[in-house]
Structures are given as C-alpha cells and as structure tokens.
Design an enzyme around this catalytic site. Sequence first.
Site, PDB file in Angstrom:
ATOM      1  N   LYS A  22      10.639   3.124   3.105  1.00  0.00           N
ATOM      2  CA  LYS A  22      10.639   4.565   2.819  1.00  0.00           C
ATOM      3  C   LYS A  22      11.273   4.872   1.470  1.00  0.00           C
ATOM      4  O   LYS A  22      12.122   4.126   0.989  1.00  0.00           O
ATOM      5  CB  LYS A  22      11.436   5.302   3.911  1.00  0.00           C
TER       6      LYS A  22
ATOM      7  N   LYS B 180       2.310   4.701   1.295  1.00  0.00           N
ATOM      8  CA  LYS B 180       2.330   5.316   2.625  1.00  0.00           C
ATOM      9  C   LYS B 180       2.102   6.809   2.436  1.00  0.00           C
ATOM     10  O   LYS B 180       3.012   7.551   2.048  1.00  0.00           O
ATOM     11  CB  LYS B 180       3.660   5.048   3.339  1.00  0.00           C
TER      12      LYS B 180
ATOM     13  N   CYS C 267       8.093  48.706 -10.724  1.00  0.00           N
ATOM     14  CA  CYS C 267       7.682  50.044 -11.153  1.00  0.00           C
ATOM     15  C   CYS C 267       8.438  51.166 -10.439  1.00  0.00           C
ATOM     16  O   CYS C 267       8.245  52.328 -10.754  1.00  0.00           O
ATOM     17  CB  CYS C 267       6.177  50.229 -10.966  1.00  0.00           C
TER      18      CYS C 267
ATOM     19  N   TYR D 158      -6.733   2.448   5.827  1.00  0.00           N
ATOM     20  CA  TYR D 158      -5.847   1.308   5.564  1.00  0.00           C
ATOM     21  C   TYR D 158      -5.946   0.180   6.585  1.00  0.00           C
ATOM     22  O   TYR D 158      -5.214  -0.804   6.491  1.00  0.00           O
ATOM     23  CB  TYR D 158      -4.397   1.771   5.478  1.00  0.00           C
TER      24      TYR D 158
ATOM     25  N   CYS E 254       4.141  47.053  -2.668  1.00  0.00           N
ATOM     26  CA  CYS E 254       4.351  48.148  -3.612  1.00  0.00           C
ATOM     27  C   CYS E 254       3.149  49.082  -3.521  1.00  0.00           C
ATOM     28  O   CYS E 254       1.999  48.651  -3.518  1.00  0.00           O
ATOM     29  CB  CYS E 254       4.475  47.572  -5.015  1.00  0.00           C
TER      30      CYS E 254
ATOM     31  N   ASP F  15       1.609  10.678   3.106  1.00  0.00           N
ATOM     32  CA  ASP F  15       2.256  11.570   4.054  1.00  0.00           C
ATOM     33  C   ASP F  15       1.181  12.480   4.653  1.00  0.00           C
ATOM     34  O   ASP F  15       0.944  13.579   4.170  1.00  0.00           O
ATOM     35  CB  ASP F  15       3.320  12.388   3.305  1.00  0.00           C
TER      36      ASP F  15
ATOM     37  N   CYS G  95       1.317  49.807 -11.114  1.00  0.00           N
ATOM     38  CA  CYS G  95       2.446  48.878 -11.202  1.00  0.00           C
ATOM     39  C   CYS G  95       2.141  47.778 -12.225  1.00  0.00           C
ATOM     40  O   CYS G  95       1.133  47.078 -12.110  1.00  0.00           O
ATOM     41  CB  CYS G  95       2.710  48.263  -9.822  1.00  0.00           C
TER      42      CYS G  95
ATOM     43  N   CYS H 236       9.815  49.253  -5.462  1.00  0.00           N
ATOM     44  CA  CYS H 236       9.267  48.103  -6.176  1.00  0.00           C
ATOM     45  C   CYS H 236      10.187  47.753  -7.343  1.00  0.00           C
ATOM     46  O   CYS H 236      10.528  48.628  -8.154  1.00  0.00           O
ATOM     47  CB  CYS H 236       7.865  48.446  -6.691  1.00  0.00           C
TER      48      CYS H 236
ATOM     49  N   GLU I 193       0.843  -1.200   0.000  1.00  0.00           N
ATOM     50  CA  GLU I 193       0.000   0.000   0.000  1.00  0.00           C
ATOM     51  C   GLU I 193       0.877   1.248   0.000  1.00  0.00           C
ATOM     52  O   GLU I 193       1.970   1.219   0.565  1.00  0.00           O
ATOM     53  CB  GLU I 193      -0.872   0.047   1.270  1.00  0.00           C
TER      54      GLU I 193
HETATM   55  O1  I6G Z   1       0.977   4.603   9.851  1.00  0.00           O
HETATM   56  C1  I6G Z   1       0.552   3.787   8.899  1.00  0.00           C
HETATM   57  C2  I6G Z   1       0.383   4.235   7.622  1.00  0.00           C
HETATM   58  C3  I6G Z   1      -0.080   3.396   6.632  1.00  0.00           C
HETATM   59  C4  I6G Z   1       0.268   2.442   9.235  1.00  0.00           C
HETATM   60  C5  I6G Z   1      -0.197   1.572   8.229  1.00  0.00           C
HETATM   61  C6  I6G Z   1      -0.362   2.079   6.924  1.00  0.00           C
HETATM   62  O2  I6G Z   1      -0.825   1.233   5.993  1.00  0.00           O
HETATM   63  C7  I6G Z   1      -0.978   1.693   4.689  1.00  0.00           C
HETATM   64  N1  I6G Z   1      -0.481   0.310   8.530  1.00  0.00           N
HETATM   65  C8  I6G Z   1      -0.319  -0.132   9.784  1.00  0.00           C
HETATM   66  C9  I6G Z   1      -0.605  -1.545  10.085  1.00  0.00           C
HETATM   67  C10 I6G Z   1       0.141   0.732  10.782  1.00  0.00           C
HETATM   68  N2  I6G Z   1       0.423   2.000  10.503  1.00  0.00           N
HETATM   69  C11 I6G Z   1       0.344   0.266  12.165  1.00  0.00           C
END
Ligand code: I6G
Length: 680
Positions: A320, A122, A417, A231, A432, A124, A437, A414, A120
């Site tokens: 990561k 991750k 201008c 998730y 400005c 942010d 301008c 500026c 899957e």
């Molecule tokens: O912090 C997390 C982000 C994404 C996750 C996670 C995840 O799965 C896509 N899955 C688990 C099982 C855990 N943290 C603990």
Amino acid sequence: MAEEKHTLEQLKRDHEALAQQIHHHNHLYHALDRPEITDADYDALMRRLLAIEEQYPELATPDSPSQRVGTEPLSHFPSATHANPMLSLENAFNAQDLKDFDSRIRRFLSYDKEIEYLCEPKLDGVAVALTYEQGKLSRGATRGDGITGEDITQNIRTIAAIPLQLRGDFPERLEVRGEVYMELEKFRELNRQRRELGEQTYANPRNLTAGSLRQLDSRLTASRPLTISCYGIGALSGQEPTTHAKLLDKLQDWGFKVAHETTRVAKNIDEVIQHYDALQNLRDSLPYEIDGMVVKVNSRQLQLELGEKSRTPRWAIACKFPARQEMTIVESVRFQVGRTGAVTPVANLRPVNISGVTVSSASLHNWDEIERLGVMIGDTVVVERAGDVIPDIVRVVKDQRDGSEQIIPQPDHCPACGSPVVREAGEVVPRCQGADCPAKLREALKHFSSRSAMDIEGLGERLIDQLLQQKLVQSLPDLYRLTRADLFQLERMGETLAAKLLKAIAASKQRALEQFIYALGIRHVGQHLAKLLSRHFGSLAALTAADIDELLAIHEIGPQVAESVVSFFRDRNTLKLLEDFTLLGVLPQAQKTVAENTNLKGKTFVFTGALERFSRKDGEELVEKQGGRASGSVSKKTDYVVAGPGAGSKLEKAHKLGIPILSEKDFLALIEQNSAGVTT
Ligand code: I6G
C-alpha cells in the site's frame, strides 16, 4: 414475400457488419486508447445499428453494442456464486514487508534462486468477475464476500471497455477479474458540474464507481464514464499461459484492457522495491487513483506450488501507499457562488503539506455535510486528497476542542451581490436570487466558454475577470459584441492575442447544438443530457417549444429534468438571451447525418393516403436527406410504402407485392432513430 425476406436478410447482414465495426472501434478506443474514427462517425454507426434493431428487435441480442445503453430497471440483483473464490490480498506497507514476503516465499518453496515478480498498479476501484462462454459475456458479478457476489450483468454490459464478444483465439470458457474504476478527469468533471448545479458532490471516484455499479436502472450506470483494468482470471478452459505477464498479454489479445503502462516485470525483490518507489512517484501524474502496487510471483508453476491460505494467495501481496491524509485547522469559512446561484461553503485551512501538495482549502459541500461532520470554525480536522481537485474533510478531531470553536453560519445574503439567498425545500444549498449577480455571470461565462461547451480557446478565467471588471461583458451574448477596440483596453492585450480571441469567439458561433445546449447551463442538464436533447429535437426551435410530456417521453428524462428544461425555455430572460444569440449569428449546428450512413440509403419510399403529421413534400425531403428515394408509384422496386388514412390502390398493390407498410408514426420513428440530429 420474397422481397420482404430479402430485406430482412439484408438488414441482418447489415446489422452483423455494423455490430462488428462498432465492437472493433470500441476496442480501439476503450481498451487500446487508439481511436481510428471520430466520435461523430462512431455515433453514426451506432444510430444505424439502433435503427435496424428498432425495426427488428430480435436482433438486439445481449452481445449487440446497443446493450451498452442500459435496459429496463431490475427489482433486485440476483446473487452470483463465483466458480472459484475471489481471494483478497495480504498487505505490505514498506520495503521491509516486501523483503519478508520474498523470504517467506523462498522458504516455502525451498528455493535459493531469485524469484521473478510482476508489479501491477493497485487501482482504487471495485473488483468484478466477468464470465465468458463461447466468447460471449454471460455474467458480470461483484466480489461480495469472495464466495458469492451480486449479478450485475446489465450494468457491466454498459461499460464500453468490457468486451461483449471476445477477439482472437479465445478459450471456450473464461472468467476474468478486474477493477472497475473512473478516470480522475471524468470524476472531476462530474463533480465540477454537480458543484455548479449546487448538487451534492461525490467523495471520491471509488465511491462513485461502487454506487454506479449498484444501480438497479442500468441506464444510469450507462451514463457514468466507467472503465476497467483486468488483472487476472478465475477460470480458464484449456492451456494456461506460463507466466502472469503472458496472461496479461493474452487478456489484451482477447480484447480486455490491462494496465500495461504501469506494469513491470522485476527480476528480484530489489527491483520490486525500486518499482514501488517509482510508482509512488508517478502516482500523482496517473489518470487514475492507485492506492498501492500488487506484487505477484510471475511463474504460473510457482504460483501453483505456493497455493493459497484460507483467503489469500501466498504468491501475491498488495504493497500500500501511505494514505493522503493530514490534520490541520479550519481557520475560517468562505462562501462561493456558482453559476446557478448555489452558495457553497469552503473551509479555509491552515496550510498543510499532504504528500507533496500544499493544501489550504477543503470543500464542505453543503449544510447537510457540515451537520454530518459536525465541523466548526477553529476545529482540528483530518483532510484527505482523494481524487477531487478540492480536498475533503474526512472527520473532526473533537477531543482537540477548547470551547472557542464557532458554528458555521448560513448566509442570508449573497456574498457577491448582496441579494437575498433562499434555501428551498429539498435543496442542500441556498441560492442567490439576484438577477445581475456578478459571481453568477462569472461562473456562467466560465462554463459557456469551457471546452465541452462553446470551446472558446483563450477565454480563460483571468480574461473573463478582466472583461467583467471593465464592464465589457454583462451577459453571455456580449461576448459576441466584443471588438478589437474593446479588447485593447485590457491589460497585456496585444494585436495578435486580440485577433486570436476574436477569431475563437467567432468560430464558436457554429458549435454543435449539443454543445450549445450544454453551454446554456440549464439546471440538471449535463453533457450527456444535452446530447440526448440535441439528438431528439434536432433544432433549438423544437427544443424551445417542447412541453413536459414531450420531454418525459424521452428515455432517460425524468420529471426533474423535464421541469427544469421547460421552465428554462419559458423564462423571458432565456427567450431574450436566445434572440440575442440568433441576432449575433450564434447558430448552433445540429449534427448532419452523412447520407451514406443511414439505413434509408438507396431505399425507395412511396407516400400514399392523407398524411396528417407531415406534408408529402416534407416526407419526401426527409427520405432524400437520408440518401433514399421518393417515388410516386408502387413497383417491385419499392422498399417501403408510407400510408395514411384513405390510402387506396397503392396500398393494395403494396400488399400484393409484400412491400412493408409503414404508418406515419412508424416512418417518423425510423427517421428519428436514423437521423437523430439531422437538420430539417
Ligand atoms: O484486488 C486485487 C486488485 C488487483 C487483486 C489483484 C490485483 O492485481 C493487480 N490480484 C489478485 C491476485 C487478487 N486481488 C486476489
């Protein structure tokens, strides 16, 4: 009395039907990305629901779609203990780490077959836990330390992609976990607007998401375009699906959004590594930021056998991606002038390749930020690509200094201008002061013609520059004065292109009022507030005439916005601008409410007594516009009587028949709720 009861029962049924429709369309739009109705039709459904709740506030239950708009501010967030701890994930950084993970698992299980995994993305964002009881959202909490987080239910309810009510054969009790995030395009648009306003831009979507979820005033959270990707689960009553892939399917059936498009089953760890490489290649083209790939043993049975260590499951790992940071040198600093005259510093960098993209400039935001970073010209800096189109300077590598570095000056004129620039108290950038301008006009034109504003197709940056160079356009209204002959003076402008452009400009004359208000570029008025103002005032004339108190009375409008709006419309230049627009036929259209979609439809109103706030004729017209009927006499068929001072026999009869009586104020509130945006 019987009639009144009938009305209430009917309204309750209407309310329930509307709520179901709104939940359904919400799900199609936000969870499945498959809308079936237009935004305007969706808004109309919402307005009808709100109008009913205005009359019967007890119908505004926590699972009503109206709760998405936020409620009164809290003084603090209560703490929320998780039913089961929210674990973290161990990290991997490369293919070898993934192979080691697979070996550890097989050793632990004494398993000699291949293990199937689910890969899957991750995202942010910010992890949350959502609790549902009998299918209704009862709590939304942050992760906190994994054991106890904060109860942010009010804010969670404002996120349209989070179901308030589950669908299908949902379990009695469920706790779902997911990542709340903001799509990159939405984030960039917010930053673009802030940059233009000379306001501090946000560093990355993650920080903005975290900040939005931590607002004590959920109305603010509601104004931020947050979404979620789910998730996993923390608790589930009843039978658990046998694989993680099946669990994700179930979550989707129950109404949750999951990242299906970037989730893959891998037969073995070699396939996991292939997916990791593929996802990394996809990274830049995804609509959201990801910082890695999460790998999970797919079989629930094996997950249970593997169990967990103190804070991490043995059956999952986060692999990561490399940080998108590099070191380079600030060669010089240039100053950009925005639409509102805000002068912002931008660092010219020695070009550097950051994960496949050549970066040659970075935003310095403002002088507070320059001070915070302590950055000087000639410095070696760490630059990061983090969501925004313009990369950020993360920090200065001070031990690389040799004494030749120079302070970044604050301009007093500026750069476009030459007019003086002034930094007012409380402002993070100087502005400005020049009325003419060219840089301000250029940015104003870009904003005015942009998709969310007047949406003038084909009028891009290059063409705007050409029009300015040839002095064919010296103000916003000049766009509507352009002729074919004018356009032919431009390089590479043929018959077809000119005709197309003139057509697009002409078409923009009829844009929605909210787009026009946004296009005007009033300070602090982004798309959301423009929509709000359009709905509230319904016409440009009413908005122009509004005073501070009228604006402050609107939910979500504070003193800063109210003052900005009033001073904008009191400015002589604005009045001239608006007059020019009108004379040129730019007539923004307030959204017309479809008569079918109002809760006045088919209802009979009688006006009686001395009406002070509107004439009887106006009142009757308003009712008719909304699909209702106006009558001169009260009977059993009358649904509402609107009574002013001195009302006599009609009012008495209404009382006898148990017909709801509205004051003029009640009536206006009903119309307002119902018809936000009707042209009157
Ligand atoms: O912090 C997390 C982000 C994404 C996750 C996670 C995840 O799965 C896509 N899955 C688990 C099982 C855990 N943290 C603990």
